[in-house]
Design an enzyme around this catalytic site. Structure first.
Site, PDB file in Angstrom:
ATOM      1  N   TYR A 158       0.847  -1.183   0.000  1.00 11.35           N
ATOM      2  CA  TYR A 158       0.000   0.000   0.000  1.00 11.35           C
ATOM      3  C   TYR A 158       0.892   1.246   0.000  1.00 11.35           C
ATOM      4  CZ  TYR A 158      -3.987  -2.980   1.336  1.00 11.35           C
ATOM      5  OH  TYR A 158      -4.973  -3.947   1.373  1.00 11.35           O
ATOM      6  N   LEU A 172     -18.377  -0.250  -0.841  1.00 10.47           N
ATOM      7  CA  LEU A 172     -19.037   0.760  -1.663  1.00 10.47           C
ATOM      8  C   LEU A 172     -18.529   0.714  -3.095  1.00 10.47           C
ATOM      9  CD1 LEU A 172     -18.872   3.706   0.893  1.00 10.47           C
ATOM     10  CD2 LEU A 172     -20.707   2.046   0.561  1.00 10.47           C
ATOM     11  N   GLN A 182     -15.466   0.911  -4.260  1.00  8.49           N
ATOM     12  CA  GLN A 182     -14.540   2.037  -4.388  1.00  8.49           C
ATOM     13  C   GLN A 182     -15.273   3.381  -4.404  1.00  8.49           C
ATOM     14  OE1 GLN A 182     -11.662   1.135  -3.996  1.00  8.49           O
ATOM     15  NE2 GLN A 182     -11.357  -0.894  -4.872  1.00  8.49           N
ATOM     16  N   GLY A 183     -16.400   3.428  -3.697  1.00 13.10           N
ATOM     17  CA  GLY A 183     -17.158   4.679  -3.645  1.00 13.10           C
ATOM     18  C   GLY A 183     -18.061   4.899  -4.835  1.00 13.10           C
ATOM     19  N   LEU A 236     -20.746   2.602  -6.117  1.00  9.28           N
ATOM     20  CA  LEU A 236     -21.836   1.675  -6.363  1.00  9.28           C
ATOM     21  C   LEU A 236     -22.855   2.370  -7.266  1.00  9.28           C
ATOM     22  CD1 LEU A 236     -22.703  -0.116  -2.992  1.00  9.28           C
ATOM     23  CD2 LEU A 236     -21.815  -1.142  -5.073  1.00  9.28           C
TER      24      LEU A 236
END
Length: 348
Positions: free
Chosen positions: A20, A162, A164-165, A167
């Protein structure tokens, strides 16, 4: 500040990984938890390129150093690696548990068959979790992985709640979520999180750098959906995968997660210049060997050329792996989301 506020709100399960931000995420987390190590539960992962025994041993040392701790609560293999036997990877994790450098071992993005194979290499209770995608659009784990984990006391760590935000809801779907949110005095996001964690043994990962959103996410744990709420959401979000010809899917230069590397051509995917692991070619071999990957996610295209029916919004590597394995004439399993809501960067 956000991390420390989250811990103060009771969000003590902190998930990260060696890759990451090229290790910076672990360094940042290590600094944030100084002076309160015993109050938090750290979960980290190693890349599939490190799945061999020596690689796992080297990866743990790097993570411990960056995190500034002498143990990790939950250490997970991020993806299977077809070139490394699962038993070898699990042997390394088991050794780390015995050495006290890791309290618990887990896997991520494993199929039920791969999870069973991994568990066989451990003593009971040593392999405790599987991290996997789970959201209202993609509920595929409910047919196999979730029941298996429930029966075998394995925690499911849900990510991408979600998408990746992004949906994509139809009008009816959004109306239902808004009505449930209004009933409980919450937000649509809170309802989605509450729905995910209403299904034992699932816990949820959320991701934000916004304090207001952080506090809303924390409050979602206290939002208790009624069984009627859950049944209504279940019935509303009951999409089944369909089969779509890859040649009818537009692979454009954007994705649900704009931070992910994007390959827009087959040649780019095969070359894998970004070093994505597992690579599209490696995943293609798994597909050829009968390992079924989860469906990709699509929305109706806004392309006006007539060449395409759908746009790909999630599952880029899976898409190219399928094309490498079967070509563009073999239909790929896909979930078709609701009406497209374009991100700001796409409208410009």
């Amino acid at each position: 500040e956000v991390l420390r506020r989250g811990v103060a709100l009771g969000m003590t399960f902190l998930d990260t990984g060696e890759d990451y931000e090229d290790g910076y995420a672990e360094e940042l987390l290590g600094k944030a938890i100084k002076g309160m190590r015993e109050k938090v539960f750290i979960s980290s992962k190693f890349q599939p390129a490190h799945n061999a025994f020596p690689g796992v041993m080297a990866a743990i040392e790097g993570s411990l150093k960056r995190l500034g701790t002498d143990y990790i609560d939950l250490y997970q293999v991020q993806w299977p690696n077809a070139a490394v036997p699962v038993t070898e990877t699990m042997s390394a994790l088991s050794a780390l548990v015995k050495a006290g450098k890791v309290r618990f071992a887990g896997v991520s993005n494993f199929t039920p068959d791969q999870l069973r194979e991994a568990q066989a290499a451990f003593q009971p209770g040593e392999l405790v979790s599987v991290q996997t995608e789970y959201n209202l659009l993609d509920r595929s784990i409910e047919s196999d992985l979730l029941p298996y984990c429930r029966e075998n006391r394995v925690t499911v760590i849900a990510y991408n709640l979600l998408s990746q935000g992004h949906l994509y809801f139809g009008e009816k779907e959004r109306d239902i979520l808004e009505k449930v949110a209004e009933k409980h005095g919450g937000t649509v996001t809170q309802v989605i999180i509450a729905w995910v964690i209403s299904r034992p043994p699932v816990i949820a990962l959320t991701n934000t750098m916004d304090l207001r959103h952080l506090e809303q996410n924390a409050a979602a744990a206290d939002l208790r959906l009624s069984q009627a709420d859950i049944n209504l959401i279940d019935a509303t979000f009951n999409r089944q995968p369909v089969l779509v010809l890859p040649e009818r899917i537009r692979v454009a230069g954007y994705d649900a997660d704009v931070s992910h590397t994007i390959y827009t051509t087959l040649e780019e995917a095969i070359a894998n210049a970004a070093g994505i692991q597992p690579s599209p070619t490696a995943l293609a071999e798994e597909i050829k060997n009968g390992q079924m990957l989860r469906p990709v996610e699509l929305v109706r295209t806004r392309d006006t050329s007539g060449r395409y029916d759908y746009d790909l919004i999630h599952g880029r590597v899976r898409y190219w792996a399928w094309v490498i394995a079967h070509g563009r004439q073999a239909p790929i399993p896909a979930f078709v989301a609701g009406e497209r809501q374009y991100a700001k960067s796409e409208r410009q």
